[in-house]
Enzyme design. Structure first.
Site, PDB file in Angstrom:
ATOM      1  N   SER A  98     -11.662 118.447 -49.249  1.00  0.00           N
ATOM      2  CA  SER A  98     -11.031 119.741 -49.504  1.00  0.00           C
ATOM      3  C   SER A  98     -10.787 119.924 -50.994  1.00  0.00           C
ATOM      4  O   SER A  98     -10.553 118.942 -51.721  1.00  0.00           O
ATOM      5  CB  SER A  98      -9.685 119.796 -48.783  1.00  0.00           C
ATOM      6  OG  SER A  98      -8.946 120.917 -49.214  1.00  0.00           O
ATOM      7  N   TYR A 128      -1.936 116.391 -45.798  1.00  0.00           N
ATOM      8  CA  TYR A 128      -3.325 116.881 -45.758  1.00  0.00           C
ATOM      9  C   TYR A 128      -4.065 116.513 -47.045  1.00  0.00           C
ATOM     10  O   TYR A 128      -5.162 115.961 -47.020  1.00  0.00           O
ATOM     11  CB  TYR A 128      -3.302 118.400 -45.557  1.00  0.00           C
ATOM     12  CG  TYR A 128      -4.667 119.044 -45.508  1.00  0.00           C
ATOM     13  CD1 TYR A 128      -5.427 119.021 -44.340  1.00  0.00           C
ATOM     14  CD2 TYR A 128      -5.202 119.681 -46.620  1.00  0.00           C
ATOM     15  CE1 TYR A 128      -6.681 119.626 -44.282  1.00  0.00           C
ATOM     16  CE2 TYR A 128      -6.448 120.282 -46.582  1.00  0.00           C
ATOM     17  CZ  TYR A 128      -7.182 120.258 -45.411  1.00  0.00           C
ATOM     18  OH  TYR A 128      -8.422 120.849 -45.367  1.00  0.00           O
TER      19      TYR A 128
HETATM   20  N1  LIG Z   1     -11.059 126.675 -44.332  1.00  0.00           N
HETATM   21  C1  LIG Z   1     -10.786 126.158 -45.526  1.00  0.00           C
HETATM   22  O1  LIG Z   1     -10.435 126.870 -46.480  1.00  0.00           O
HETATM   23  C2  LIG Z   1     -10.883 124.677 -45.739  1.00  0.00           C
HETATM   24  C3  LIG Z   1     -10.512 124.186 -47.002  1.00  0.00           C
HETATM   25  C4  LIG Z   1     -10.618 122.832 -47.241  1.00  0.00           C
HETATM   26  C5  LIG Z   1     -11.089 121.975 -46.257  1.00  0.00           C
HETATM   27  N2  LIG Z   1     -11.419 122.468 -45.026  1.00  0.00           N
HETATM   28  C6  LIG Z   1     -11.904 121.510 -44.034  1.00  0.00           C
HETATM   29  O2  LIG Z   1     -13.038 122.026 -43.386  1.00  0.00           O
HETATM   30  C7  LIG Z   1     -13.160 121.403 -42.110  1.00  0.00           C
HETATM   31  C8  LIG Z   1     -13.404 122.470 -41.063  1.00  0.00           C
HETATM   32  O3  LIG Z   1     -12.238 123.263 -40.940  1.00  0.00           O
HETATM   33  P1  LIG Z   1     -12.284 124.840 -40.681  1.00  0.00           P
HETATM   34  O4  LIG Z   1     -11.784 125.488 -41.897  1.00  0.00           O
HETATM   35  O5  LIG Z   1     -13.593 125.224 -40.130  1.00  0.00           O
HETATM   36  O6  LIG Z   1     -11.108 124.960 -39.591  1.00  0.00           O
HETATM   37  P2  LIG Z   1     -11.189 125.213 -38.009  1.00  0.00           P
HETATM   38  O7  LIG Z   1      -9.810 124.939 -37.509  1.00  0.00           O
HETATM   39  O8  LIG Z   1     -11.802 126.550 -37.751  1.00  0.00           O
HETATM   40  O9  LIG Z   1     -12.210 124.111 -37.475  1.00  0.00           O
HETATM   41  C9  LIG Z   1     -11.828 122.765 -37.273  1.00  0.00           C
HETATM   42  C10 LIG Z   1     -12.511 122.261 -36.012  1.00  0.00           C
HETATM   43  O10 LIG Z   1     -12.198 120.868 -35.846  1.00  0.00           O
HETATM   44  C11 LIG Z   1     -11.888 120.665 -34.477  1.00  0.00           C
HETATM   45  N3  LIG Z   1     -11.075 119.463 -34.327  1.00  0.00           N
HETATM   46  C12 LIG Z   1      -9.738 119.325 -34.641  1.00  0.00           C
HETATM   47  N4  LIG Z   1      -9.332 118.079 -34.318  1.00  0.00           N
HETATM   48  C13 LIG Z   1     -10.413 117.439 -33.796  1.00  0.00           C
HETATM   49  C14 LIG Z   1     -10.612 116.127 -33.296  1.00  0.00           C
HETATM   50  N5  LIG Z   1      -9.612 115.233 -33.245  1.00  0.00           N
HETATM   51  N6  LIG Z   1     -11.844 115.789 -32.860  1.00  0.00           N
HETATM   52  C15 LIG Z   1     -12.861 116.695 -32.884  1.00  0.00           C
HETATM   53  N7  LIG Z   1     -12.719 117.945 -33.325  1.00  0.00           N
HETATM   54  C16 LIG Z   1     -11.511 118.315 -33.796  1.00  0.00           C
HETATM   55  C17 LIG Z   1     -11.190 121.947 -34.052  1.00  0.00           C
HETATM   56  O11 LIG Z   1     -11.158 122.092 -32.643  1.00  0.00           O
HETATM   57  C18 LIG Z   1     -12.017 123.001 -34.752  1.00  0.00           C
HETATM   58  O12 LIG Z   1     -13.103 123.432 -33.975  1.00  0.00           O
HETATM   59  C19 LIG Z   1     -11.854 120.622 -41.890  1.00  0.00           C
HETATM   60  O13 LIG Z   1     -12.076 119.249 -42.194  1.00  0.00           O
HETATM   61  C20 LIG Z   1     -10.919 121.236 -42.914  1.00  0.00           C
HETATM   62  O14 LIG Z   1      -9.895 120.360 -43.294  1.00  0.00           O
HETATM   63  C21 LIG Z   1     -11.325 123.805 -44.751  1.00  0.00           C
END
Ligand SMILES: NC(=O)c1ccc[n+]([C@@H]2O[C@H](COP(=O)([O-])OP(=O)(O)OC[C@H]3O[C@@H](n4cnc5c(N)ncnc54)[C@H](O)[C@@H]3O)[C@@H](O)[C@H]2O)c1
Length: 266
Positions: free
Chosen positions: A141, A154
């Protein structure tokens, strides 16, 4: 243009929603067979059905090493191999400041965000090492590239992913396995349940809302042959936030500080 992942088999954890879902769709469009691994069964199954025979869903909790091992076994059994592993599943942590934060969520957040990545690298790596290598992509992230207080657990989990990513990249290179990170920032998904507009206006140099597809494109680059010489890298997909605020944003902050009687900020 040729499909960039023709003949490849990929796993995308957290593939039922957000960035993972966009990555599943792009990889399938680019010819890969994709296993969607997530705890969200309904959305994952619907997505696999919509894509058709190029995709399959496997319920997986990435915090459970047995689940991750079984996921790799399922993928190899179902599609005959594994060339790309995207360790993308992640969960947020409390935004409370340290002294108000009982840290009760820390074990679960670290188990998903850090241990999930470690299990994914190990079990995918065990298969890839015996079968000519592969590409592993871990989602960290922007919050791990910048300083700042909350969300403290986080940020910590994602910073640890970057260090693990480096170690795994150097350790697995001799097997032809590349290991890289993408670092998204301010992408509208299930995890960003706040208004992104003011955050982008004040802290993101590129005044453009990032999308899950933007991150999926970085994943595609790291998955395919065009990144053959890249391992151990962290690719920010954050509109420049980790580079620091723009001149205009800095002026805006200084003007606000002066309005609040902050005196001469230099
Ligand atoms: N959206 C942002 O701005 C952002 C920024 C930095 C990092 N991220 C990272 O990107 C990645 C994807 O997140 P996103 O933004 O698409 O959010 P999101 O919540 O839409 O997607 C996350 C997915 O992970 C799944 N998940 C959660 N716990 C789980 C587990 N124990 N086993 C399997 N699946 C699991 C959820 O069901 C969901 O489908 C994450 O690692 C998040 O930390 C996102």
């Amino acid at each position: 243009m040729d499909q960039e992942l023709a003949g490849k088999v990929a796993i995308v954890t957290g593939g039922s929603g957000g960035i993972g879902r966009a990555t599943v769709e792009l990889f399938a469009e680019q010819g890969a067979k994709v296993v969607i691994a997530d705890v969200e069964t309904d959305r994952g199954t619907e997505l696999a059905d919509a894509i058709g025979p190029l995709a399959a869903f496997r319920r997986t909790d990435v915090a459970d090493p047995d689940d991750v091992q079984a996921l790799v076994g399922f993928t190899v059994g179902h599609f005959g191999g594994l060339h790309v592993m995207v360790n993308n599943a992640g969960v947020p942590s409390s935004f409370r400041r340290l002294l108000q934060n009982d840290l009760r969520d820390a074990q679960r957040v670290l188990a998903v965000n850090l241990f999930g990545v470690m299990y994914g690298c190990r079990f995918a790596g065990l298969h890839m090492a015996e079968h000519g290598g592969g590409s592993i992509i871990n989602t960290t992230s922007m919050g791990a590239l910048t300083g700042g207080s909350s969300p403290i657990v986080y940020r910590t989990s994602k910073a640890a992913v970057i260090q693990f990513n480096r170690s795994a990249a150097s350790d697995l290179a001799e097997y032809g396995i590349r290991v890289n990170c993408v670092a998204p920032g301010h992408i509208a998904t299930g995890i960003t349940d706040y208004d992104l507009e003011p955050v982008i206006r004040l802290s993101q140099p590129l005044q453009r809302q990032g999308t899950p597809v933007d991150v999926a494109h970085a994943m595609l680059f790291l998955a395919g042959e065009r990144s053959a010489q890249i391992t151990g890298a962290v690719v920010p997909v954050d509109g420049g936030t980790s580079a620091g605020p723009s001149f205009v944003q800095t002026q805006l902050l200084l003007a606000q500080a002066r309005d609040h009687g902050g005196g001469d900020a230099g």
